[in-house]
Design an enzyme around this catalytic site. Structure first.
Site, mmCIF file in Angstrom:
data_model
loop_
_atom_site.group_PDB
_atom_site.id
_atom_site.type_symbol
_atom_site.label_atom_id
_atom_site.label_comp_id
_atom_site.label_asym_id
_atom_site.label_seq_id
_atom_site.Cartn_x
_atom_site.Cartn_y
_atom_site.Cartn_z
ATOM 1 N N ARG A 169 -66.357 8.259 -0.066
ATOM 2 C CA ARG A 169 -65.308 8.585 0.912
ATOM 3 C C ARG A 169 -64.420 7.397 1.271
ATOM 4 O O ARG A 169 -63.942 7.278 2.401
ATOM 5 C CB ARG A 169 -65.911 9.180 2.189
ATOM 6 C CG ARG A 169 -66.581 10.510 1.994
ATOM 7 C CD ARG A 169 -65.577 11.564 1.515
ATOM 8 N NE ARG A 169 -66.179 12.890 1.522
ATOM 9 C CZ ARG A 169 -66.740 13.457 0.452
ATOM 10 N NH1 ARG A 169 -66.787 12.817 -0.683
ATOM 11 N NH2 ARG A 169 -67.237 14.672 0.533
ATOM 12 N N CYS A 218 -65.833 18.146 7.118
ATOM 13 C CA CYS A 218 -67.015 17.473 7.665
ATOM 14 C C CYS A 218 -66.591 16.358 8.611
ATOM 15 O O CYS A 218 -65.695 15.575 8.306
ATOM 16 C CB CYS A 218 -67.864 16.900 6.523
ATOM 17 S SG CYS A 218 -68.767 18.180 5.640
ATOM 18 N N GLU A 289 -66.495 10.625 9.471
ATOM 19 C CA GLU A 289 -65.720 10.740 8.237
ATOM 20 C C GLU A 289 -64.269 11.076 8.565
ATOM 21 O O GLU A 289 -63.341 10.636 7.897
ATOM 22 C CB GLU A 289 -66.286 11.846 7.346
ATOM 23 C CG GLU A 289 -65.588 11.864 6.002
ATOM 24 C CD GLU A 289 -65.627 13.183 5.279
ATOM 25 O OE1 GLU A 289 -64.661 13.951 5.391
ATOM 26 O OE2 GLU A 289 -66.619 13.429 4.582
HETATM 27 N N1 EPU Z 1 -77.605 22.118 5.744
HETATM 28 C C1 EPU Z 1 -78.381 22.603 6.738
HETATM 29 N N2 EPU Z 1 -77.768 23.030 7.873
HETATM 30 C C2 EPU Z 1 -76.429 23.001 8.046
HETATM 31 C C3 EPU Z 1 -75.631 22.459 7.022
HETATM 32 C C4 EPU Z 1 -76.248 22.021 5.856
HETATM 33 O O1 EPU Z 1 -79.606 22.652 6.636
HETATM 34 O O2 EPU Z 1 -75.948 23.395 9.105
HETATM 35 C C5 EPU Z 1 -78.255 21.681 4.488
HETATM 36 C C6 EPU Z 1 -77.870 22.587 3.321
HETATM 37 O O3 EPU Z 1 -78.671 23.712 3.237
HETATM 38 C C7 EPU Z 1 -78.056 21.659 2.127
HETATM 39 C C8 EPU Z 1 -77.717 20.285 2.694
HETATM 40 O O4 EPU Z 1 -77.789 20.392 4.117
HETATM 41 O O5 EPU Z 1 -79.388 21.644 1.712
HETATM 42 C C9 EPU Z 1 -76.316 19.809 2.289
HETATM 43 O O6 EPU Z 1 -75.357 20.734 2.763
HETATM 44 P P1 EPU Z 1 -74.052 21.095 1.899
HETATM 45 O O7 EPU Z 1 -74.457 21.563 0.559
HETATM 46 O O8 EPU Z 1 -73.208 21.975 2.732
HETATM 47 O O9 EPU Z 1 -73.347 19.704 1.640
HETATM 48 P P2 EPU Z 1 -72.934 18.562 2.662
HETATM 49 O O10 EPU Z 1 -73.619 17.315 2.235
HETATM 50 O O11 EPU Z 1 -73.085 19.005 4.064
HETATM 51 C C10 EPU Z 1 -70.931 17.719 1.212
HETATM 52 C C11 EPU Z 1 -69.590 17.152 1.610
HETATM 53 C C12 EPU Z 1 -68.603 18.299 1.810
HETATM 54 C C13 EPU Z 1 -68.515 19.163 0.549
HETATM 55 C C14 EPU Z 1 -69.930 19.700 0.269
HETATM 56 C C15 EPU Z 1 -70.001 20.610 -0.936
HETATM 57 C C16 EPU Z 1 -69.896 15.148 2.982
HETATM 58 C C17 EPU Z 1 -69.948 14.617 4.363
HETATM 59 N N3 EPU Z 1 -69.718 16.469 2.880
HETATM 60 O O12 EPU Z 1 -71.381 18.453 2.349
HETATM 61 O O13 EPU Z 1 -67.336 17.715 2.054
HETATM 62 O O14 EPU Z 1 -67.619 20.228 0.731
HETATM 63 O O15 EPU Z 1 -70.810 18.558 0.067
HETATM 64 O O16 EPU Z 1 -69.886 19.888 -2.102
HETATM 65 O O17 EPU Z 1 -70.008 14.383 2.013
HETATM 66 C C18 EPU Z 1 -65.738 17.037 3.660
HETATM 67 O O18 EPU Z 1 -65.755 15.957 3.078
HETATM 68 O O19 EPU Z 1 -64.983 17.268 4.633
HETATM 69 C C19 EPU Z 1 -66.643 18.069 3.203
HETATM 70 C C20 EPU Z 1 -66.749 19.233 3.815
#
Ligand code: EPU
Length: 307
Positions: A169, A218, A289
């Site tokens: 990021r 995020c 972020e």
């Molecule tokens: N999870 C939970 N509860 C929640 C949300 C997530 O348990 O309320 C768990 C999910 O089940 C999963 C893990 O956390 O096992 C990761 O969640 P997710 O797959 O949604 O990915 P993330 O790490 O939360 C990242 C990026 C997103 C991007 C997604 C999909 C960051 C901060 N976020 O989210 O990017 O869309 O992967 O690839 O790196 C952004 O940058 O604004 C953003 C939304």
């Protein structure tokens, strides 16, 4: 310092509500200069401080009238051009080009490289600036070179991918770098499979993220790949919490949504609450972020009252 009459004649300046230019739908009025001539960029950027606007998708803006002007690129910077085609292709794109439209076009034309970013809301320049992407794909992955104006520079220069040091990021360029254009190195692939991959990624996002609500994506960086911020906030039992017009999404813990009429301070109060609880209960410091404009860091720092 103000912009010269000649510059203002060639480019559009208007007073616009930032709430209409951000996906979070928050922000006071600002003087917005839309630049359409590369030769004017150097002069436009001499006005400092100055904010750079892309799609406004990762941005939280003060509700007060902004002190600093906002600079964005106009349509003439949203062009794209194939420099070479074949099994290995080179595509030059202006920073104002919409990333989603570009990905759709590449997939349909059968060129692979960007499809992993399907569903990331951004302009190409905004995505480069924060090395946008997902957990697995970053925009710098298929970058060949990038054209920027470094802080205080008057002309744009090209940097090869090998000269860049992107991190999670973050583009690796100094704060105040202005992204003008870039070239992507793409590979020939089957259009149908690329379209299917992009569709699948967008569907996965739609299933886990509150895409129809006003948000800035995020809010926090993931503290580590093993502990995504969304899961942490979920485990802390904070999903659904409301302060003023802002709510921690019921669907994804790392999204704060504007339920209507939210102020930047409502979002900041939720950030303080989350950070305070993460620090106290798990010993984890969450980094923001989302970009902030004219909002002091202190309002995002938890106090004893917030936890
Ligand atoms: N999870 C939970 N509860 C929640 C949300 C997530 O348990 O309320 C768990 C999910 O089940 C999963 C893990 O956390 O096992 C990761 O969640 P997710 O797959 O949604 O990915 P993330 O790490 O939360 C990242 C990026 C997103 C991007 C997604 C999909 C960051 C901060 N976020 O989210 O990017 O869309 O992967 O690839 O790196 C952004 O940058 O604004 C953003 C939304």
């Amino acid at each position: 310092m103000t912009w010269s009459p000649a510059l203002l004649e060639r480019n559009n300046e208007a007073l616009l509500p930032m709430a209409q230019l951000t996906t979070m739908r928050i922000g006071g009025p600002a003087k917005v200069l839309t630049i359409d001539h590369l030769e004017d960029l150097g002069e436009a950027l001499r006005e400092q401080p100055c904010h750079f606007l892309g799609k406004g998708a990762n941005l939280l803006v003060s509700d007060e009238p902004l002190r600093a002007p906002v600079l964005r690129l106009g349509k003439s910077f949203a062009q794209y051009q194939w420099l070479s085609e074949g099994d290995e292709a080179l595509l030059r794109v202006g920073a104002a080009h919409d990333l989603a439209l570009l990905i759709g076009r590449c997939c349909r034309d059968g060129y692979a490289g960007l499809e992993g970013l399907a569903g990331v809301p951004a302009t190409v320049g905004g995505a480069l600036c924060m090395n946008a992407g997902t957990a697995k794909h970053w925009i710098f992955d298929c970058l060949s070179r990038v054209q920027v104006l470094l802080p205080a520079a008057t002309t744009a220069e090209w940097f090869d991918r090998e000269q860049c040091q992107p991190q999670y990021r973050h583009s690796g360029f100094p704060a105040g770098t202005f992204f003008v254009a870039c070239e992507f190195r793409l590979r020939r692939a089957t259009a149908a499979s690329l379209v299917a991959t992009a569709k699948q990624l967008k569907a996965a996002k739609a299933a886990s993220q509150p895409l129809s609500a006003a948000s800035a994506g995020c809010i926090f960086k993931n503290p580590s790949p093993q502990l995504p911020a969304g899961r942490l906030i979920d485990e802390l039992g904070l999903k659904g919490t409301v302060i003023g017009g802002a709510q921690i999404s019921e669907q994804h813990g790392n999204f704060i949504i504007n339920q209507g009429g939210a102020l930047a301070h409502d979002v900041a109060a939720l950030v303080r609450l989350i950070r305070g609880r993460a620090r106290r209960e798990r010993g984890i410091d969450l980094s923001l972020e989302v970009q902030r404009w004219e909002l002091p860091d202190e309002i995002f720092e938890p106090t004893a009252e917030d936890v």
